[in-house]
Design a protein around this motif. Structure first.
Motif, mmCIF file in Angstrom:
data_model
loop_
_atom_site.group_PDB
_atom_site.id
_atom_site.type_symbol
_atom_site.label_atom_id
_atom_site.label_comp_id
_atom_site.label_asym_id
_atom_site.label_seq_id
_atom_site.Cartn_x
_atom_site.Cartn_y
_atom_site.Cartn_z
ATOM 1 N N ASP A 68 0.821 -1.208 0.000
ATOM 2 C CA ASP A 68 0.000 0.000 0.000
ATOM 3 C C ASP A 68 0.857 1.260 0.000
ATOM 4 O O ASP A 68 0.411 2.327 0.441
ATOM 5 C CB ASP A 68 -0.931 0.010 1.224
ATOM 6 N N GLY A 69 2.061 1.130 -0.512
ATOM 7 C CA GLY A 69 3.015 2.227 -0.477
ATOM 8 C C GLY A 69 2.602 3.447 -1.275
ATOM 9 O O GLY A 69 2.839 4.580 -0.851
ATOM 10 N N LEU A 70 1.968 3.228 -2.426
ATOM 11 C CA LEU A 70 1.554 4.358 -3.247
ATOM 12 C C LEU A 70 0.503 5.183 -2.513
ATOM 13 O O LEU A 70 0.564 6.412 -2.516
ATOM 14 C CB LEU A 70 1.035 3.890 -4.608
ATOM 15 N N GLU A 71 -0.426 4.509 -1.860
ATOM 16 C CA GLU A 71 -1.442 5.219 -1.076
ATOM 17 C C GLU A 71 -0.787 6.017 0.053
ATOM 18 O O GLU A 71 -1.172 7.159 0.320
ATOM 19 C CB GLU A 71 -2.463 4.241 -0.506
ATOM 20 N N ALA A 72 0.214 5.415 0.700
ATOM 21 C CA ALA A 72 0.933 6.109 1.776
ATOM 22 C C ALA A 72 1.668 7.327 1.222
ATOM 23 O O ALA A 72 1.655 8.406 1.837
ATOM 24 C CB ALA A 72 1.916 5.157 2.452
ATOM 25 N N LEU A 73 2.288 7.162 0.059
ATOM 26 C CA LEU A 73 2.999 8.281 -0.565
ATOM 27 C C LEU A 73 2.032 9.415 -0.886
ATOM 28 O O LEU A 73 2.311 10.584 -0.588
ATOM 29 C CB LEU A 73 3.714 7.818 -1.840
ATOM 30 N N PHE A 74 0.887 9.077 -1.462
ATOM 31 C CA PHE A 74 -0.097 10.113 -1.775
ATOM 32 C C PHE A 74 -0.585 10.818 -0.511
ATOM 33 O O PHE A 74 -0.820 12.022 -0.516
ATOM 34 C CB PHE A 74 -1.281 9.536 -2.552
ATOM 35 N N GLY A 75 -0.734 10.081 0.568
ATOM 36 C CA GLY A 75 -1.132 10.692 1.827
ATOM 37 C C GLY A 75 -0.103 11.708 2.308
ATOM 38 O O GLY A 75 -0.457 12.815 2.722
ATOM 39 N N LEU A 76 1.170 11.334 2.244
ATOM 40 C CA LEU A 76 2.249 12.253 2.635
ATOM 41 C C LEU A 76 2.262 13.494 1.743
ATOM 42 O O LEU A 76 2.435 14.613 2.222
ATOM 43 C CB LEU A 76 3.603 11.550 2.554
#
Length: 139
Positions: A68-76
């Motif tokens: 789920d790294g892309l979602e985490a990146l978008f959150g940041l």
């Protein structure tokens, strides 16, 4: 100290460009040159500390390896980036994707994700995309 520093708006822009370049698992020289040129020449990066760039690269690569790294990146990115820079972020993303003259497959999907995550108006996004295409045309 740098490793603990929160993500800045400039970091978010840089991270997004890196993510677009890495999205097809083939970071091309033209894309790196485009990222470097943007950071060195655009007013939004006028006071950016280049020492932060390797940290952003490591963070993006690490997140893209996670499920789920892309979602985490978008959150940041959303947390760090003011809404007034969303179109700038998308324009930079499109320019990196277009830098090698071809936007296909995973890069297309990444741009779609960015459009959705930043909730960009479809007409505005199309204009930004067309501008990137026009700037990166070859003879």
């Amino acid at each position: 100290m740098l490793e603990d520093a929160p993500m800045t708006a400039q970091d978010a822009l840089a991270a997004l460009m890196i993510a677009v370049s890495a999205s097809d698992e083939n970071i091309r020289t033209a894309e790196l040159v485009k990222i470097n040129s943007a950071i060195n020449n655009l007013p939004v990066f006028s006071d950016y500390d280049l020492e932060r760039l390797p940290r952003m690269s490591r963070m993006v690569f690490s997140l893209l390896e996670q499920e789920d790294g892309l979602e985490a990146l978008f959150g940041l990115i959303r947390d760090a980036l003011p809404e007034r820079l969303y179109e700038t972020a998308y324009a930079l993303s499109c320019d990196v994707a277009a830098a090698d003259g071809l936007i296909v497959g995973t890069e297309v999907r990444m741009l779609e994700e960015i459009r959705e995550e930043l909730n960009l108006d479809r007409l505005h996004a199309a204009a930004i995309e067309r501008g990137s295409r026009a700037r990166h045309m070859t003879l």
